[in-house]
Write a protein that holds these residues in place. Sequence first.
Motif: not given
Lengths: 106, 121
Positions: B37, B45, B47, B50
């Motif tokens: 992040v 913030l 993302w 992942s």
Amino acid sequence: IQLTQSPSFLSASVGDRVTIPCRASQYIGSYLAWYQQKPGKAPKLLIYAASTLQSGVPSRFSGSGSGTEFTLTISSLQPEDFATYYCQHLSSYPFAFGPGTKVDIK
Amino acid sequence: EVQLVESGGSVVRRGGSLRLSCAASGFIFDDYGMSWVRLAPGKGLEWVSSINWNGGSKGYADSVKGRITISRDNAKNSLYLQMNSLRDEDTAVYYCARVDGSGDLRRFDPWGQGTLVTVSS
């Protein structure tokens, strides 16, 4: 899926009850988390699964909602709570964050 | 104690490349998914990416797709982010975070302290 947080800024006093809304553009069930971030620090998890309080987080923090409408509530604002609060959905990629609500001192 | 320590951030020229690392300790690394992040100056913030426990599933934000690759080495308890074709808008503090839980219990916790990437012209 996009998340909206309004207002972007919120002025409050110590002891105030503060509610921070988060709205999802699509149904996300309870796949929502809340984080607190202070300047120069890493984000800190407060709430997950929309309403589960993370271990070690003060009980004045609570989360509610499901589907598309969510709320983070601070029952009695403390000096250390002045920070920016973000919601995040985790239902599917991308795990987007809301734009954040900054809580500052009135 | 569960700990995540990022490294590799620096000043890099626009169009250049950089590899970030995140060293994990205090937990069984290959039991968890991991994420990156970022926080750009004056922004919220974002993302970035992942990866699941064995690297078999990866996700990327549209803003970095095709330029950034996430990977992990479970033998070294390490997470990586290979960043290519860097742009001004990639300037940010990059955090790694553990993906805890599954289903609607999924969350990012804990987080590392962050590493600063500055893209200059």
